[in-house]
Design an enzyme around this catalytic site. Structure first.
Site, PDB file in Angstrom:
ATOM      1  N   THR A 156       0.850  -1.192   0.000  1.00  0.00           N
ATOM      2  CA  THR A 156       0.000   0.000   0.000  1.00  0.00           C
ATOM      3  C   THR A 156       0.878   1.231   0.000  1.00  0.00           C
ATOM      4  O   THR A 156       1.999   1.190   0.511  1.00  0.00           O
ATOM      5  CB  THR A 156      -0.928   0.048   1.238  1.00  0.00           C
ATOM      6  OG1 THR A 156      -1.748   1.225   1.166  1.00  0.00           O
ATOM      7  CG2 THR A 156      -0.157   0.073   2.544  1.00  0.00           C
ATOM      8  N   ASN A 189      -0.658   3.981   1.181  1.00  0.00           N
ATOM      9  CA  ASN A 189      -1.392   4.784   2.163  1.00  0.00           C
ATOM     10  C   ASN A 189      -0.622   4.753   3.489  1.00  0.00           C
ATOM     11  O   ASN A 189      -0.606   3.760   4.207  1.00  0.00           O
ATOM     12  CB  ASN A 189      -2.814   4.210   2.337  1.00  0.00           C
ATOM     13  CG  ASN A 189      -3.664   5.022   3.279  1.00  0.00           C
ATOM     14  OD1 ASN A 189      -3.189   5.532   4.276  1.00  0.00           O
ATOM     15  ND2 ASN A 189      -4.942   5.120   2.956  1.00  0.00           N
ATOM     16  N   LYS A 248      -1.144   6.128   6.293  1.00  0.00           N
ATOM     17  CA  LYS A 248      -1.958   5.944   7.505  1.00  0.00           C
ATOM     18  C   LYS A 248      -2.237   4.465   7.764  1.00  0.00           C
ATOM     19  O   LYS A 248      -2.228   4.009   8.901  1.00  0.00           O
ATOM     20  CB  LYS A 248      -3.281   6.702   7.374  1.00  0.00           C
ATOM     21  CG  LYS A 248      -3.111   8.184   7.373  1.00  0.00           C
ATOM     22  CD  LYS A 248      -2.823   8.675   8.782  1.00  0.00           C
ATOM     23  CE  LYS A 248      -2.668  10.181   8.832  1.00  0.00           C
ATOM     24  NZ  LYS A 248      -2.482  10.663  10.218  1.00  0.00           N
ATOM     25  N   LYS A 249      -2.497   3.711   6.686  1.00  0.00           N
ATOM     26  CA  LYS A 249      -2.748   2.281   6.864  1.00  0.00           C
ATOM     27  C   LYS A 249      -1.526   1.606   7.482  1.00  0.00           C
ATOM     28  O   LYS A 249      -1.645   0.711   8.310  1.00  0.00           O
ATOM     29  CB  LYS A 249      -3.075   1.610   5.517  1.00  0.00           C
ATOM     30  CG  LYS A 249      -4.440   1.974   4.933  1.00  0.00           C
ATOM     31  CD  LYS A 249      -4.671   1.193   3.640  1.00  0.00           C
ATOM     32  CE  LYS A 249      -6.029   1.470   3.027  1.00  0.00           C
ATOM     33  NZ  LYS A 249      -6.254   0.720   1.773  1.00  0.00           N
ATOM     34  N   ASP A 271      -7.873  -4.238   1.445  1.00  0.00           N
ATOM     35  CA  ASP A 271      -8.854  -3.366   0.816  1.00  0.00           C
ATOM     36  C   ASP A 271      -9.881  -3.040   1.892  1.00  0.00           C
ATOM     37  O   ASP A 271     -10.297  -3.922   2.642  1.00  0.00           O
ATOM     38  CB  ASP A 271      -9.524  -4.051  -0.380  1.00  0.00           C
ATOM     39  CG  ASP A 271     -10.197  -3.029  -1.285  1.00  0.00           C
ATOM     40  OD1 ASP A 271      -9.492  -2.110  -1.770  1.00  0.00           O
ATOM     41  OD2 ASP A 271     -11.417  -3.129  -1.508  1.00  0.00           O
ATOM     42  N   SER A 272     -10.221  -1.779   1.982  1.00  0.00           N
ATOM     43  CA  SER A 272     -11.101  -1.366   3.069  1.00  0.00           C
ATOM     44  C   SER A 272     -12.053  -0.293   2.595  1.00  0.00           C
ATOM     45  O   SER A 272     -11.867   0.285   1.525  1.00  0.00           O
ATOM     46  CB  SER A 272     -10.259  -0.859   4.248  1.00  0.00           C
ATOM     47  OG  SER A 272      -9.337   0.118   3.818  1.00  0.00           O
ATOM     48  N   ASP A 282     -12.959   9.318   8.814  1.00  0.00           N
ATOM     49  CA  ASP A 282     -12.851   9.286  10.280  1.00  0.00           C
ATOM     50  C   ASP A 282     -13.482  10.489  11.001  1.00  0.00           C
ATOM     51  O   ASP A 282     -14.077  10.298  12.064  1.00  0.00           O
ATOM     52  CB  ASP A 282     -11.390   9.114  10.707  1.00  0.00           C
ATOM     53  CG  ASP A 282     -10.926   7.672  10.533  1.00  0.00           C
ATOM     54  OD1 ASP A 282     -11.782   6.792  10.316  1.00  0.00           O
ATOM     55  OD2 ASP A 282      -9.712   7.422  10.607  1.00  0.00           O
ATOM     56  N   HIS A 290     -11.508  -1.716  12.351  1.00  0.00           N
ATOM     57  CA  HIS A 290     -11.629  -2.800  11.372  1.00  0.00           C
ATOM     58  C   HIS A 290     -10.244  -3.304  10.942  1.00  0.00           C
ATOM     59  O   HIS A 290      -9.989  -4.495  10.842  1.00  0.00           O
ATOM     60  CB  HIS A 290     -12.420  -2.289  10.163  1.00  0.00           C
ATOM     61  CG  HIS A 290     -11.921  -0.970   9.623  1.00  0.00           C
ATOM     62  ND1 HIS A 290     -11.648   0.105  10.432  1.00  0.00           N
ATOM     63  CD2 HIS A 290     -11.614  -0.557   8.359  1.00  0.00           C
ATOM     64  CE1 HIS A 290     -11.213   1.116   9.686  1.00  0.00           C
ATOM     65  NE2 HIS A 290     -11.176   0.739   8.425  1.00  0.00           N
TER      66      HIS A 290
HETATM   67  P1  IMP Z   1      -8.576   1.405  -0.601  1.00  0.00           P
HETATM   68  O1  IMP Z   1      -7.283   2.130  -0.398  1.00  0.00           O
HETATM   69  O2  IMP Z   1      -8.923   1.132  -2.020  1.00  0.00           O
HETATM   70  O3  IMP Z   1      -8.654   0.178   0.282  1.00  0.00           O
HETATM   71  O4  IMP Z   1      -9.722   2.409  -0.098  1.00  0.00           O
HETATM   72  C1  IMP Z   1      -9.800   2.735   1.226  1.00  0.00           C
HETATM   73  C2  IMP Z   1     -10.781   3.897   1.380  1.00  0.00           C
HETATM   74  O5  IMP Z   1     -11.797   3.524   2.318  1.00  0.00           O
HETATM   75  C3  IMP Z   1     -10.094   5.114   1.981  1.00  0.00           C
HETATM   76  O6  IMP Z   1      -9.645   5.985   0.976  1.00  0.00           O
HETATM   77  C4  IMP Z   1     -11.206   5.731   2.817  1.00  0.00           C
HETATM   78  O7  IMP Z   1     -12.033   6.501   2.006  1.00  0.00           O
HETATM   79  C5  IMP Z   1     -11.974   4.515   3.300  1.00  0.00           C
HETATM   80  N1  IMP Z   1     -11.406   3.978   4.554  1.00  0.00           N
HETATM   81  C6  IMP Z   1     -10.878   2.736   4.748  1.00  0.00           C
HETATM   82  N2  IMP Z   1     -10.429   2.610   6.008  1.00  0.00           N
HETATM   83  C7  IMP Z   1     -10.657   3.773   6.604  1.00  0.00           C
HETATM   84  C8  IMP Z   1     -10.368   4.258   7.922  1.00  0.00           C
HETATM   85  O8  IMP Z   1      -9.778   3.573   8.766  1.00  0.00           O
HETATM   86  N3  IMP Z   1     -10.770   5.508   8.161  1.00  0.00           N
HETATM   87  C9  IMP Z   1     -11.398   6.287   7.252  1.00  0.00           C
HETATM   88  N4  IMP Z   1     -11.650   5.913   6.008  1.00  0.00           N
HETATM   89  C10 IMP Z   1     -11.291   4.651   5.682  1.00  0.00           C
END
Ligand code: IMP
Length: 206
Positions: free
Chosen positions: A10, A12, A14-15, A72-73, A159, A184
């Site tokens: 990733t 991201n 923050k993740k 994926d979230s 958030d 989560h």
């Molecule tokens: P991904 O990077 O394709 O998995 O998309 C994740 C998206 O889901 C993020 O850009 C946020 O919009 C939302 N998301 C997932 N986890 C969180 C979290 O922990 N806090 C806030 N938004 C989240």
């Protein structure tokens, strides 16, 4: 304890921040795509969080020739029939930002009363071998509801709008350690840790 390295596919930040400590406790250092800028772009065209997580893990593991963990979230809002779901990051379009996504969410829920603003976050994590085979996968959820106005700057994404009802606070306002306890992502990550501690080897995995 000798530290092992696991690529978390990733970019991201923050993740990665939210999960690194958990993995460090069992001697695993997470490296992200920030450490491997030559990484590949994976098209997220799966029909579910599980499919997207598996696709990201498999394609990147094949590329890096080593096991890769991916997740994926997203946010599932009951009054919107599950939207934005797997489209959470691009809810307000291709050039979406957290601010534009949050604004659209508030707009779509503008006539929805508090008791119907229930929602949950989902995080699906997968680890794949270089062959593409999925070695482990887990899912975590965190329930809450969507506020009428943002509160706080902690976390990312939705958030500031996502209230954890038991704490009367949004993830934007709660201390990061609280999010790490109940989110989560942490719930999915702790299940992965159990699988790794239970003997799943990341060494010489075909
Ligand atoms: P991904 O990077 O394709 O998995 O998309 C994740 C998206 O889901 C993020 O850009 C946020 O919009 C939302 N998301 C997932 N986890 C969180 C979290 O922990 N806090 C806030 N938004 C989240």
């Amino acid at each position: 304890m000798t530290q092992k390295i696991l690529i978390f596919g990733t970019s991201n930040r923050k993740k990665v921040e939210e999960t690194s400590d958990l993995f460090a406790k069992i001697g695993i250092t997470l490296k992200s795509l920030a450490d491997f800028p030559q990484g590949i772009e994976v098209v997220e065209d799966g029909a579910s969080f599980a499919e997207n997580a598996a696709k990201k893990a498999s394609e990147q593991a094949a590329f890096f020739r080593t096991p890769v963990m991916a997740e994926d979230s997203g946010l599932v809002v009951d009054a919107l029939n599950g939207a934005p779901g797997i489209y959470s990051s691009r809810f307000s379009g291709e050039n979406a930002t957290d601010a534009s996504n949050n604004a659209l969410l508030l707009e779509k829920l503008s006539n929805v009363p508090l008791e119907q603003r229930t929602a949950h976050y989902v995080c699906h994590i997968a680890i794949a071998a270089p062959s593409g085979k999925i070695l482990a996968e887990t899912e975590g959820i965190c329930r809450g509801r969507i506020r009428f106005e943002p509160d706080g700057n902690a976390g990312f994404g939705y958030d500031p709008l996502f209230e954890v009802v038991e704490y009367h606070q949004t993830f934007g306002r709660l201390a990061p350690i609280m999010k790490q306890a109940i989110s989560h992502r942490s719930r999915a990550a702790r299940q992965i840790l159990q699988i790794l501690s239970g003997g799943l080897s990341l060494d010489k995995t075909a």
